[in-house]
Design an enzyme around this catalytic site. Structure first.
Site, PDB file in Angstrom:
ATOM      1  N   TYR A 158       0.850  -1.188   0.000  1.00 24.14           N
ATOM      2  CA  TYR A 158       0.000   0.000   0.000  1.00 24.14           C
ATOM      3  C   TYR A 158       0.885   1.237   0.000  1.00 24.14           C
ATOM      4  O   TYR A 158       1.844   1.305   0.761  1.00 24.14           O
ATOM      5  CB  TYR A 158      -0.905   0.010   1.233  1.00 24.14           C
ATOM      6  CG  TYR A 158      -1.782   1.244   1.337  1.00 24.14           C
ATOM      7  CD1 TYR A 158      -2.833   1.454   0.446  1.00 24.14           C
ATOM      8  CD2 TYR A 158      -1.559   2.193   2.338  1.00 24.14           C
ATOM      9  CE1 TYR A 158      -3.642   2.583   0.542  1.00 24.14           C
ATOM     10  CE2 TYR A 158      -2.367   3.325   2.439  1.00 24.14           C
ATOM     11  CZ  TYR A 158      -3.410   3.512   1.545  1.00 24.14           C
ATOM     12  OH  TYR A 158      -4.204   4.629   1.638  1.00 24.14           O
ATOM     13  N   ASP A 180       9.335   2.734   0.094  1.00 24.15           N
ATOM     14  CA  ASP A 180       8.263   3.415   0.816  1.00 24.15           C
ATOM     15  C   ASP A 180       8.365   3.014   2.282  1.00 24.15           C
ATOM     16  O   ASP A 180       7.941   1.926   2.670  1.00 24.15           O
ATOM     17  CB  ASP A 180       6.899   3.045   0.229  1.00 24.15           C
ATOM     18  CG  ASP A 180       5.756   3.754   0.962  1.00 24.15           C
ATOM     19  OD1 ASP A 180       6.030   4.456   1.960  1.00 24.15           O
ATOM     20  OD2 ASP A 180       4.595   3.589   0.535  1.00 24.15           O
ATOM     21  N   LYS A 203       4.138   8.888   9.117  1.00 22.41           N
ATOM     22  CA  LYS A 203       3.865   8.306  10.438  1.00 22.41           C
ATOM     23  C   LYS A 203       4.844   8.765  11.529  1.00 22.41           C
ATOM     24  O   LYS A 203       4.679   9.874  12.025  1.00 22.41           O
ATOM     25  CB  LYS A 203       3.731   6.792  10.299  1.00 22.41           C
ATOM     26  CG  LYS A 203       2.543   6.487   9.344  1.00 22.41           C
ATOM     27  CD  LYS A 203       2.133   5.058   9.168  1.00 22.41           C
ATOM     28  CE  LYS A 203       0.851   4.998   8.353  1.00 22.41           C
ATOM     29  NZ  LYS A 203       0.858   4.202   7.165  1.00 22.41           N
TER      30      LYS A 203
END
Ligand SMILES: *Cc1c(COP(=O)(O)O)cnc(C)c1O
Length: 427
Positions: free
Chosen positions: A144, A238, A266
């Protein structure tokens, strides 16, 4: 456990917010229940609007490595707040945070801050395309990378390497440049390069956390690096989730492999909306305002968000042993769960790196999305409910990762294992 107020709040939210939530996973759909509404959180615990307290292994989906309401983060936010909320002009705090992150990596000279992981990835891909003057990208099934158009793809029919949109609202042509390969399967990536000489980049979660927790094999990642070098493509890690989570230097620290571009999110915002992408001087030179790849953001580098990020990242840099301690705890949890599961013959796989962990109700080892999909998600849903009813807050999907914060103690972990054991015994 009484969750009446949460149910009521959810009903009201659904009147004015699609599905009652501002990000779909929060709706608890994949575990077939309804979400609890949070009133406040402190340290390892979150508390819902009915007054129930839970040990939290979600931590806002990763950002809160020092736990909830971390005192120093809140201090950093409040002192920044006193100077103003946003200026839309450069501040020293941005340079400070940038310098700290850049100093950790040999392969990174410059970093640009944005407001989310989605934005970071979207911009990183544009940068890779602009730098290479190529159009296609390779992504992996199950990874994702946020909700931008060209990354919402799923496998097309049979032998085709190009994907189809996985969301309505995405024109087929928008995903025409996205090729799909299998995680941990280098032959599937070679096939993409055989089919196209127009590949700008490979993007991967080197430590995947969005199809459950599946770390890549080291040989696979070094294979990707070689294929990129050979074909004039860029390798993008990522690390929106794994950055500052799996290790101080993310997958680069874990595997010793250096990508061309890294994305963060995050943890670098410590709970504030922050994302970033970073690369070498040479590659970053094509980014606006220096170069021709356009990218911008009204609130990018927001001073309050940057201050919290700086507070978190500087402490992580000063205490790199944190990751060893967190990994010991993560493994205490995963091995404890596995032991209890095997005691009652429940098929169970688990894994942990640094403060990230995951598990599958699966009798076979899980190396890719296909394997992950063969897990028993119905059993997971029951497990999730049992844990929640007993004060343990786990991610509400079988395809998510869990997180240990510094606020989680061995006692809490042992309690979690015992509660899980009751469930394994009962089935
Ligand atoms: C969470 C995540 C994103 C998206 O970040 P948002 O801040 O939710 O937009 C992208 N990539 C990975 C690997 C993620 O875990």
């Amino acid at each position: 456990m009484n969750t009446q107020k949460s149910s009521q709040e959810f009903k009201q939210a659904k009147q004015v917010i699609p599905g009652g939530v501002n990000s779909p996973v929060r709706a608890f759909k994949s575990v077939g229940t309804t979400p609890i509404f949070i009133a406040s959180a402190n340290g390892a615990y979150i508390q819902d609007v009915d007054g129930n307290k839970y040990i939290d292994y979600v931590q806002s989906w990763g950002p809160l490595i020092f736990g909830h309401s971390d005192e120093l983060s809140i201090q950093a936010a409040s002192s920044a707040l006193n100077n103003g909320l946003s200026f839309g002009a450069p501040t020293t705090i941005e340079t400070n945070l940038a310098s700290q992150i850049v100093s950790l990596f040999d392969n990174i000279d410059k970093i640009r801050f944005v407001n989310s992981g989605t934005e970071a990835v979207m911009s990183a891909i544009r940068l890779a395309r602009g730098y290479t003057n190529k159009n296609n990208i390779i992504k992996f099934e199950g990874c994702y990378h946020g909700h931008s158009d060209c990354l919402l793809v799923e496998a097309g029919s049979g032998a085709v390497t190009f994907g189809n949109p996985s969301s309505s609202g995405v024109p087929k042509s928008f995903t025409d440049h996205t090729m799909l390969a299998h995680y941990n399967d280098i032959a599937s990536v070679e096939k993409c390069f055989e089919n196209s000489d127009d590949i700008a980049c490979i993007i991967i979660e080197p430590i995947a956390g969005n199809m459950g927790f599946i770390p890549a094999d080291k040989e696979f990642l070094s294979g990707l690096k070689k294929l990129c070098e050979k074909n004039g493509a860029l390798l993008i890690f990522d690390e929106v989730m794994s950055g500052f989570r799996a290790d101080l230097r993310g997958a680069t620290g874990v595997y010793g492999i250096e990508p061309d571009i890294v994305t963060f999110g995050k943890v670098i915002g410590g709970g504030m909306p922050v994302g970033a992408f970073a690369s070498t001087n040479e590659i970053m030179a094509v980014l606006s305002p220096d170069g021709s790849v356009y990218q911008a953001g009204t609130l990018s580098g927001n001073p309050v968000a940057m201050s919290v990020g700086e507070s978190v990242i500087s402490r992580l840099i000063q205490n790199p042993d944190i990751y060893k301690d967190l990994e010991v705890k993560a493994k205490r949890l995963t091995t404890g769960l596995k032991e209890q599961a095997s005691k009652y013959n429940v098929p169970f796989q688990s894994n942990a790196i640094g403060s990230m962990f995951g598990f599958f109700f699966n009798k076979n080892q899980v190396k890719n999305f296909e394997d992950a999909k063969n897990s028993d998600t119905k059993l997971f849903a029951k497990f999730h409910k049992h844990m929640l009813d007993n004060g343990i807050y786990l991610a509400c999907s079988a395809y998510e990762s869990g997180f240990i914060s510094t606020a989680i103690t061995n006692e809490m972990i042992d309690k979690t294992i015992m509660i899980a054991s009751d469930f394994f015994k009962s089935i």
